[in-house]
Design a protein around this motif. Structure first.
Motif, PDB file in Angstrom:
ATOM      1  N   ILE A 186       0.651  -1.300  -0.004  1.00 55.42           N
ATOM      2  CA  ILE A 186       0.016  -0.006   0.027  1.00 55.42           C
ATOM      3  C   ILE A 186       0.931   1.284   0.003  1.00 55.42           C
ATOM      4  O   ILE A 186       0.704   2.296  -0.844  1.00 55.42           O
ATOM      5  CB  ILE A 186      -0.697   0.063   1.282  1.00 55.42           C
ATOM      6  N   HIS A 187       1.625   1.380   0.948  1.00 51.68           N
ATOM      7  CA  HIS A 187       2.924   2.363   0.987  1.00 51.68           C
ATOM      8  C   HIS A 187       3.898   2.147   1.985  1.00 51.68           C
ATOM      9  O   HIS A 187       3.537   1.242   3.118  1.00 51.68           O
ATOM     10  CB  HIS A 187       2.041   3.596   1.643  1.00 51.68           C
ATOM     11  N   THR A 188       5.277   2.525   1.651  1.00 51.98           N
ATOM     12  CA  THR A 188       6.333   2.179   2.549  1.00 51.98           C
ATOM     13  C   THR A 188       6.338   2.556   4.018  1.00 51.98           C
ATOM     14  O   THR A 188       6.718   2.246   5.105  1.00 51.98           O
ATOM     15  CB  THR A 188       7.515   2.500   1.872  1.00 51.98           C
ATOM     16  N   GLN A 189       5.361   3.754   4.141  1.00 51.57           N
ATOM     17  CA  GLN A 189       5.338   4.316   5.527  1.00 51.57           C
ATOM     18  C   GLN A 189       4.075   4.161   6.097  1.00 51.57           C
ATOM     19  O   GLN A 189       3.725   4.770   7.029  1.00 51.57           O
ATOM     20  CB  GLN A 189       5.413   5.767   5.249  1.00 51.57           C
ATOM     21  N   LEU A 190       3.383   3.075   5.626  1.00 54.32           N
ATOM     22  CA  LEU A 190       2.053   2.524   6.439  1.00 54.32           C
ATOM     23  C   LEU A 190       2.328   1.907   7.881  1.00 54.32           C
ATOM     24  O   LEU A 190       3.406   1.580   8.000  1.00 54.32           O
ATOM     25  CB  LEU A 190       1.541   1.597   5.486  1.00 54.32           C
ATOM     26  N   LYS A 191       1.657   2.174   8.738  1.00 53.84           N
ATOM     27  CA  LYS A 191       2.064   1.736  10.128  1.00 53.84           C
ATOM     28  C   LYS A 191       0.680   1.049  10.718  1.00 53.84           C
ATOM     29  O   LYS A 191      -0.581   1.050  10.420  1.00 53.84           O
ATOM     30  CB  LYS A 191       1.883   3.168  11.191  1.00 53.84           C
ATOM     31  N   GLU A 210      -8.099   3.779  -6.115  1.00 52.35           N
ATOM     32  CA  GLU A 210      -7.728   2.395  -6.940  1.00 52.35           C
ATOM     33  C   GLU A 210      -6.697   1.844  -6.494  1.00 52.35           C
ATOM     34  O   GLU A 210      -6.728   0.554  -6.370  1.00 52.35           O
ATOM     35  CB  GLU A 210      -7.560   3.033  -8.334  1.00 52.35           C
ATOM     36  N   HIS A 211      -5.510   2.389  -6.073  1.00 51.46           N
ATOM     37  CA  HIS A 211      -4.500   1.594  -5.690  1.00 51.46           C
ATOM     38  C   HIS A 211      -4.565   1.194  -4.259  1.00 51.46           C
ATOM     39  O   HIS A 211      -4.212  -0.156  -4.081  1.00 51.46           O
ATOM     40  CB  HIS A 211      -3.166   2.648  -5.559  1.00 51.46           C
ATOM     41  N   LEU A 212      -5.358   1.912  -3.493  1.00 55.11           N
ATOM     42  CA  LEU A 212      -5.847   1.312  -2.087  1.00 55.11           C
ATOM     43  C   LEU A 212      -6.610   0.013  -2.098  1.00 55.11           C
ATOM     44  O   LEU A 212      -6.044  -1.122  -1.584  1.00 55.11           O
ATOM     45  CB  LEU A 212      -6.091   2.449  -1.198  1.00 55.11           C
TER      46      LEU A 212
END
Length: 364
Positions: A186-191, A210-212
């Motif tokens: 999803i994203h490298t900075q996701l927590k 769309e990406h999510l």
């Protein structure tokens, strides 16, 4: 001061597989806390204090072994972390035999300790973030405190804009949560934090819908495959960082809806469910009484009515689906009209009854 006791036996076990000599781990007070020779446990090792004071490898000669308490011939190596001696590793044997192992033993042990400290620091940071999320999403912080604590955690507030809840049916340990970070794109900075026994809360950076959606579908399948657990994902709406408690409430509401057709629920997609979720039990009970009335206790009639209301098929096809005769279905629909005193062909009555049945399924 770091407590070497925590990993002393792990160090001994690791080194015993690499070298044949006896190994001891000595704490900063000079006591043996781990050893390949169990008889030496808890003994005072006077030579270790010398090595820690000097902060250098020290050979324990025959003379020192005979004059110092708890010392055997060999070599002791201080463990120096950030300029402080936290303990000593000792190897027993003749100098010519153990000299070749000295630097290797010291290096391996220091790496072991540094790695352990790094994991402890990561666990502490994760716990601090977890506590921050609890306060943030429960609305316990004002804007100033949110900004202050986010800065302490080096969080880029403008980067994040929504909360996702994963209902996973089990508890995830910190090691597994780290693995979850690695298998998502999803994203490298996701927590991610453990929220309750069966839920994870995800702090999501700004990405397209769309990406999510696509990445959540892949993420869901990976979790189910790797951890053998069912997954339901609810997505809150986008909000400024200081208002993420609203995104959390929306994700929680989406999770509590009766929508089960999909494993990924976006709160912004809810329509009828949004209305149903806002009803009190008292209002729902009164609405059902006014619309469904006396057939509320007739599950067979309710099922037949629901099938007829939501289906676009012919009476014959609906009856086959219900495993009854067409005439039986017609008879039951007429019976419902008589009990409720209304015309089922009137569109307004159909809308009221569909809504009433949805409320019934949710509250009863």
């Amino acid at each position: 001061m770091f407590d070497l006791q925590v990993i002393g036996f792990k160090i001994v076990n690791e080194l015993s597989e690499l070298i044949e000599q006896n190994v001891v781990v000595i704490d900063h007070n000079g006591f043996i806390i781990a050893s390949t020779d169990s008889k030496r446990l808890n003994q005072f090792h006077e030579g270790s204090l010398i090595a820690m004071k000097r902060k250098e490898v020290t050979h324990m000669t025959k003379q020192m072994a005979s004059s110092l308490k708890g010392v055997r011939e060999g070599m002791v190596m201080p463990l120096v972390i950030e300029g402080s001696s936290i303990g000593v590793i000792g190897v027993t044997g003749q100098p010519e035999e153990i000299e070749k192992y000295g630097k290797l033993v010291q290096k391996i042990t220091q790496l072991f300790v540094v790695d352990f400290l790094r994991h402890q620091e990561q666990a502490r940071d994760h716990r601090l973030f977890e506590l921050f999320m609890i306060d943030l999403l429960n609305g316990n912080l004002n804007e100033a405190l949110i900004m202050q604590r986010a800065e302490m955690l080096n969080l880029d507030m403008p980067l994040y804009d929504r909360i996702i809840i994963l209902q996973v049916g089990r508890r995830f340990e910190l090691k597994e949560i780290k693995e979850l970070h690695h298998i998502q794109f999803i994203h490298t900075q996701l927590k991610i934090v453990q929220w309750s026994f069966d839920k994870l809360v995800v702090l999501v950076p700004k990405v397209t819908r769309e990406h999510l959606t696509q990445s959540l579908q892949v993420f869901l399948r990976k979790i189910e495959k790797i951890y053998k657990t069912e997954v339901l994902i609810s997505v809150g709406n986008s909000h400024p960082f200081t208002m993420l408690d609203m995104s959390y409430e929306q994700a929680l509401m989406a999770l509590n809806t009766t929508v089960k057709a999909t494993q990924i629920i976006f709160q912004e997609d809810l329509k009828l469910e949004l209305l149903l979720n806002s009803l009190t039990k008292e209002t729902a009970k009164e609405y059902m009484h006014r619309t469904l009335g006396k057939i509320l206790n007739e599950e067979e009639l309710l099922q037949n009515l629901e099938a007829w209301l939501v289906s676009h098929d012919s009476l014959h096809d609906i009856a086959e689906t219900l495993h009854i005769h067409k005439n039986t279905l017609k008879y039951r629909l007429k019976k419902i009209e008589k009990i409720l005193q209304l015309d089922l062909n009137e569109r307004m009555h159909q809308v009221e009854l569909i809504l009433a049945i949805q409320i019934y399924r949710k509250f009863c």
